[in-house]
Design an enzyme around this catalytic site. Structure first.
Site, PDB file in Angstrom:
ATOM      1  N   LEU A  70      13.911 -22.022 -17.465  1.00  0.00           N
ATOM      2  CA  LEU A  70      13.295 -21.247 -16.388  1.00  0.00           C
ATOM      3  C   LEU A  70      11.898 -21.814 -16.196  1.00  0.00           C
ATOM      4  CD1 LEU A  70      12.906 -18.858 -14.421  1.00  0.00           C
ATOM      5  CD2 LEU A  70      12.283 -17.462 -16.389  1.00  0.00           C
ATOM      6  N   GLU A  71      11.603 -22.218 -14.936  1.00  0.00           N
ATOM      7  CA  GLU A  71      10.275 -22.741 -14.622  1.00  0.00           C
ATOM      8  C   GLU A  71       9.508 -21.637 -13.908  1.00  0.00           C
ATOM      9  OE1 GLU A  71      10.272 -25.893 -11.667  1.00  0.00           O
ATOM     10  OE2 GLU A  71       8.506 -26.827 -12.570  1.00  0.00           O
ATOM     11  N   ILE A  72       8.444 -21.190 -14.530  1.00  0.00           N
ATOM     12  CA  ILE A  72       7.651 -20.122 -13.916  1.00  0.00           C
ATOM     13  C   ILE A  72       6.407 -20.748 -13.291  1.00  0.00           C
ATOM     14  CG2 ILE A  72       6.203 -18.111 -14.452  1.00  0.00           C
ATOM     15  CD1 ILE A  72       8.353 -17.194 -16.377  1.00  0.00           C
TER      16      ILE A  72
END
EC number: 1.1.1.211
Lengths: 501, 750
Positions: free
Chosen positions: B496-498
């Site tokens: 997951l790229e935040i």
């Protein structure tokens, strides 16, 4: 001796077979075809001694009737509901004398017995409610079929309820609710279970094919459907005494529960022996007066429970664990066995009973239903139910003179007793400040219990209530407490007050 | 901190060495119950037990005492930690070694210790609750008997291969004998976790114990006690011969043993397994091959050769760059499973997802799985229904695989609500939108949502390329707006790229990370910008891939070149999976943002493909033609005509297979380094994790940053200069890369 013990353990093993999740048709057949057992009880006197000593129980079967002057539990604005009387058929291990009957036949016998015992006119009740667990599909509203067959007026409506092992408790409290609400004055409640025959279904695939066959219009369609049947279609679906939600059999859960509370095999065997020993004494002394005689068509007259088998600790110790192998502690002998039987009680408002000239046996007072985690706390109903119902009634453990708890497994009873005796458990899992305490063994299940008398799932509740009423009369107590666990992680408790004599 | 810990360690070691008094042991202790010694392990400094130096030292001491104690007939080995038996060897211990010989020596010490256990005259029962992995499993299988709890936390396995190593303490020699050659290869080559019930079936454990519920103690505590009680009984029964240690073999077992006794059959197995490994690993991973070699040595040349091969190969593998890379990824993954932004002010209990498409439904699945009440909202009944079916299928497949029961499935799904309106949004703590990638639509949605949500609610947007600040421009409270870039399929992809903007508050970030961690994700938090980190790295590589196609390399060859470099999925297949339309969209957007540097292949190629309906796998045609039910795929014949139209002349000086590979990879890597240079990335670790877990950058290389370190920045720059000469600024190395090329002491990773 050893021959008998082997056949005994073999029988126990067979009976427990249905409880395990998978059993073969062969086993089923051999269980059903097993001839009526006629083994004499083994070494009963010794066992009594042992059980009495080990559980430090002093058994007062004929305790002197004392009059107590505790307050009555009547509440202003709430109708007094009374138990007029209760009866049951003899409880027989399944596959014995009742083998060829149907469930409604047993229920019918109980209803006729109640009519006979109470001389109740056949149109004098407003409603009939029955509890049952494994339903015969042909008589899914078994209350109606049994009531009609027992000769009750066809103007009396009937319905059937189910809540696992506390089904007939639900039947009774449903009736009590109808009376309290002013909708009825007199009801008959009861329960029936018939494990000698259980619905075994075709597989889902086969059912689907058969239903499609019904709808098929042309010969071609029919032939192609018949052609689609494979060997796998023919495997039957067998019912199991397993939780639907967890797929765990009840015996397995009981074994884990016993382990969680550190209940030893020895404690369980001792309790099982106690149950059988006390049941035998009660039977021999004629205390089980709720049992009616039943002439089974084509067979002999039955007038006694046939599962009572006082044995010895040595013999109990020989049995292998039935569910958790090889280190489990629950065996066929310290579990309740598969039973056929039916029960019935007559419940009325106090005014109605008096107006009809009855002398009621007891008041049915506060009751509760509880439920908790169906996996790890499946059988802890009594632990949760007891403090709750006592609080409702404004009583404490010390006020109770007669305890009748449903004995599903010796391990389950011992686990409940330990849970009720633990402050930590009460605080951590029940949100209570302190433990409720354990019932004194000298007041606890003195006439045997489900382990020895048998446990027809749907019928046990009425037996417990009737037994409390009879014991209160016999022992001169004022308050009795019924508690039971049930599949689904549910439970029930009820306070019963003796009717002034 | 490290030095301090080291001194504490030394100190303890010294004390235990000097006095060797049992009361001073802190890792291993034992008590004698009747005639059974109960040996308990508990690393006081960690949540898990590892076979560290001290653990081994104390274990040896205890073992010696137990052997010498005449009152003891047998022993039980158990961990006092609720979820862990032994999680494995201490990786740091291996990494501290400088030479292969040192590691070989470590392995030999382990082998010796377990040999003593195996030959112990007093039977030892391993009582396993929780993870029993790597060295832990090797320890357990050296014991005479194994009892394990059926808890979900109890897993057995040999994950060494995932760290580029092999089981180095006798595992390669004992496992084939215990579970058979095929079973042992399966375990050691995949490194997969085996649950207790499966382990029992395989013959890895002898007896199972059910986990207990509440009793007079907590379930965890009582379960360990119960396990100990059962194990003690087993130990006694072994001594008094009630339990026989030689098990009766079934007919199947005998037949299998017979077949495997034939040398020809064994040779066939080695050949088949090697073939499979080569096919899957392209020969880029040395560990699986060494495992096969080591097992073979033991079986064909006897135990002495086997154990020697194990120790030597263990030493060799520990020194490989592949192992170094994989261990780096392991550490990185652990680091990316922590929330460096602290605990959010309020936990997210209710979450809403907008858009029930592939992404939206995927996010719903991983969210509802962890008991968060989830609303899945769409605008169309059909779309919603499709999305709900996707979530249902996700869990129902788990039911079929028996990892959850049908009841658990139903109970999980009871937290999911599908709807078309904004009912209940006032109670929601976070909204994740996964609607179509169009700025206007996103603006419309953000306004609609902000009208119904409560003030504390966070608005997260799942976009792969649109800058978050542009989306947040429509918001009344930009501090609550954040980007959460999931990868498809959401339930399978770990990353997951935040993305945070300058305005995103720290608490909003903390909350998004907390939700992501709950969803089981490995998380990188990056700065805002076109394409953020992952998409920005991927775009130039795909642009180069299009150019390669235009230069006449066919998609299958392109795929072979990329997978040959170590990418799990070829570039052409990847484009089809992502969607040609998405790729075109991204290429155009990023092309505008970064100019000619993002050029390469002609964007028109992608656009024309989209016009013709070649949108990739989802439309049945892309670079390849997809036939439902068929696994094999053929190159889309229409693509060849299309590429013919856009054909470019290949320059032979930069078109060798290796050059093509480096053209693709160097653009990826250069862009990654530039993201670090510009501060989009927080550090090289997150850069490596993002590239490997989100984009499939070759794990054996450990990520773009470790690749630069290992390969050499100077050599990479040299290659890029050569490509730059032909193609121009697309290959101009960024300043940070040049800095590293100039100074060979500069490294991204240690």
């Amino acid at each position: 001796m050893s021959g008998i013990s082997t056949s005994l353990s073999a029988l126990w093993q067979q009976q427990i077979v249905l409880l395990s999740s998978s059993y073969s048709l062969d086993e089923m057949a051999s269980m059903l075809m097993n001839p009526l057992r006629s083994c004499p009880p083994v070494n009963a006197a010794w066992a009594v001694q042992y059980a009495t000593r080990s559980l430090s129980t002093s058994v007062h079967l004929h305790a002197q009737v004392q009059t107590k002057s505790k307050k009555t539990l009547a509440k202003p604005g709430v109708k007094n509901i009374v138990l007029v009387d209760g009866v049951r058929t003899p409880f027989l291990t399944s596959g014995t004398t009742y083998a060829d009957l149907m469930p409604h036949d047993l229920a019918r016998a109980a209803l006729q017995g109640l009519l006979h015992r109470t001389s109740l006119p056949k149109d004098a009740v407003d409603y009939v409610i029955y509890g049952t667990v494994i339903q015969e599909v042909k008589t899914s509203n078994v209350a109606r079929e049994a009531s009609l067959g027992a000769g009750f007026s066809d103007k009396i409506p009937c319905h059937t309820v189910t809540m696992a092992c506390i089904s007939s408790n639900v039947a009774m409290t449903t009736g009590a609710g109808m009376i309290a609400a002013g909708q009825c004055d007199a009801i008959v409640a009861g329960g029936v279970e018939f494990m000698s025959d259980v619905p075994i279904r075709h597989s889902r695939k086969m059912r689907k094919t058969m239903l499609a066959l019904n709808r098929a219009k042309t010969l071609g369609q029919r032939l192609s459907l018949i052609g689609s049947i494979r060997m796998a279609h023919l495997t039957p679906e067998l019912p199991a005494v397993a939780e639907f939600s967890t797929a765990e059999t009840m015996g397995h859960s009981a074994d884990r529960l016993a382990a969680a509370f550190g209940v030893s095999r020895l404690e369980q065997d001792e309790f099982a022996l106690r149950s059988h020993t006390l049941a035998k004494q009660a039977q021999d002394s004629g205390l089980l007066s709720d049992v009616i005689s039943f002439k089974v068509p084509g067979r002999d007259m039955v007038s006694k429970d046939n599962g009572i088998r006082p044995s010895s600790m040595e013999q109990l110790a020989k049995l292998k664990p039935a569910f958790i192998k090889p280190h489990g502690t629950v065996t066929a002998a310290n579990s309740s066995f598969l039973t056929d039987g039916a029960s019935a009680v007559l419940i009325m408002s106090e005014e109605k009973a008096l107006a009809m000239g009855y002398k009621p046996k007891a008041y049915l007072r506060d009751f509760v239903y509880v439920s908790q985690d169906p996996k790890d706390q499946l059988l802890l109903g009594p632990t949760y139910g007891t403090p709750k119902v006592l609080e409702r009634a404004g009583l404490t453990m010390n006020d109770i003179d007669v305890f009748e708890f449903h004995e599903a497994f010796a391990g389950q009873i011992m686990a409940n007793l330990k849970a009720m005796d633990s402050d930590w458990f009460a605080q951590t899992y029940m949100g209570r400040k302190t433990k409720v305490g354990t019932p004194p063994m000298e007041k606890f299940n003195l006439w045997g219990g489900s382990l020895s008398l048998g446990h027809p799932f749907g019928a046990t509740g009425c037996r417990l209530v009737t037994t409390v009423a009879h014991r209160l009369q016999k022992e001169g107590g004022q308050y009795g407490l019924v508690a039971a666990c049930a599949a689904g992680g549910q439970g029930h408790a009820m306070v019963i007050e003796a009717y002034p004599q | 901190f490290l030095t301090c810990a080291y001194f504490v360690f030394l100190f303890r070691y010294l004390i235990s060495y000097l006095f060797s008094c049992p009361c001073l042991r802190s890792f291993v202790n034992y008590e004698v119950k009747e005639d059974v010694a109960v040996i308990r392990m508990n690393d006081p400094n960690s949540k898990v037990n590892t076979l560290s130096v001290q653990m081994q030292t104390e274990m040896t001491e205890v073992f010696n005492e137990v052997l010498a104690n005449n009152a003891v007939q047998s022993a039980v080995l158990i961990s006092s930690k609720p979820g862990c038996f032994i999680a494995g060897a201490d990786i740091n211990m291996i990494q501290a070694c400088k030479t292969a010989e040192e590691v070989t020596k470590l392995s030999q010490e382990g082998q010796k210790m377990f040999e003593r256990i195996e030959n112990s005259p007093k039977p030892i029962v391993a009582a396993i609750n929780g993870s029993c992995l790597g060295g832990g499993l090797e320890f357990a299988i050296a014991c005479q008997y194994r009892v394990a709890t059926k808890s979900k936390k109890t897993v057995l396995g040999t994950p060494e291969v995932m760290l580029g190593l092999l089981p180095g303490a006798g595992g390669t020699q004992r496992l084939p004998k215990m579970v058979g050659i095929p079973g042992a290869f399966d375990m050691m080559l995949t490194g997969k976790n085996i649950r207790a019930d499966k382990a029992k079936k395989m013959g890895l454990v002898h007896q199972l114990v059910d986990p207990l519920g509440p009793g007079l103690k907590s379930p965890e505590e009582r379960t360990i006690e119960y396990l100990e009680e059962v194990a003690i009984q087993c130990a006694k029964d072994i001594v008094n011969k009630k339990i026989a240690l030689t098990r009766k073999k079934g007919l199947m077992q005998k037949a299998q043993d017979y077949v495997l006794g034939i040398e020809f059959v064994r040779q066939q197995i080695y050949k088949t397994v090697t073939g499979k490994v080569m096919k899957m690993s392209k020969g880029l991973y040395p560990a699986p091959l060494k495992i096969i070699e080591t097992v073979k040595a033991g079986l064909e040349q006897g135990p002495d050769s086997g154990y020697l091969a194990e120790a030597q190969n263990f030493g060799k593998l520990a020194m490989t760059s592949e192992s170094n890379a994989l261990i780096g990824l392991y550490h990185g993954q652990v680091a990316c499973k922590k929330n460096r932004f602290g605990v959010p002010e309020r936990p997210v209990k209710n979450l809403a997802i907008l858009g029930a498409g592939l992404m939206g439904a995927g996010i719903a699945q991983v969210t509802v799985d962890k008991g968060i009440n989830t609303i899945l909202k769409d605008t169309m009944v059909d779309g919603l229904s499709r999305g709900q079916q996707q979530v249902y299928k996700g869990f129902n497949d788990k039911t079929k695989k028996k990892t959850i029961t049908s009841f658990e499935r139903d109970s999980i799904l009871s937290s999911l609500t599908g709807q078309l309106d904004y009912k209940g949004f006032e109670k929601v703590d976070m909204v994740i939108e996964a609607v179509f990638e169009d700025l206007n639509i996103k603006h419309k949605v953000i306004k609609e949502v902000e009208a119904v949500i409560s003030p504390h609610c966070i608005f997260a947007t799942n976009t792969s390329a649109l800058p978050i600040k542009d989306i947040a421009a429509a918001s009344k409270r930009p501090e609550k707006v954040i980007g959460m870039h999931y990868f498809s399929p959401v339930d399978k992809m770990q990353l997951l790229e935040i993305i945070t903007t300058d305005k995103t508050s720290k608490d909003t970030t903390a909350s998004a990370v907390a939700v992501g961690l709950k969803q089981g994700k490995v998380i990188i938090v990056v700065g805002d910008g076109p394409g953020f980190y992952t998409t920005r790295c991927l775009a130039p590589m795909l642009a180069e891939a299009v150019r390669v196609l235009q230069e006449g390399v066919d998609p299958k060859k392109l795929d072979a070149l990329t997978t040959g470099f170590g990418f799990p999925v070829g570039a052409a297949t990847l484009a089809d999976e992502v969607g040609i339309d998405v790729a075109a969209h991204v290429a155009e957007d990023l092309g505008k943002a970064f100019g000619s540097r993002f050029g390469g292949g002609n964007v028109e190629v992608l656009k024309t493909m989209v016009e013709k309906g070649f949108k990739g796998r989802k439309s049945g045609k892309g670079c390849y033609v997809y036939t439902p039910g068929l696994k094999s795929k053929d190159v889309n014949p229409d693509l060849e005509d299309l590429l013919e139209k856009y054909k470019l002349a290949a320059n032979p000086s930069v078109s060798s297979d290796s050059d093509v590979q480096f053209r693709l990879v160097s653009r990826f890597v250069n862009e990654a380094v530039m993201c670090l240079q510009e501060g989009i990335l927080n550090g090289p670790v997150e850069g490596d994790i993002g590239a490997v877990f989100g984009l499939g950058f070759p794990p054996c290389l450990g990520g773009p940053f470790r690749f630069v370190d290992t390969f050499g920045a100077d050599k990479l720059v040299e290659k890029m200069r050569r490509f730059e000469h032909v193609y121009g600024n697309q290959f101009t190395p960024c300043q940070l890369l040049l800095d590293h090329a100039k100074d060979s002491n500069k490294r991204f990773q240690n």
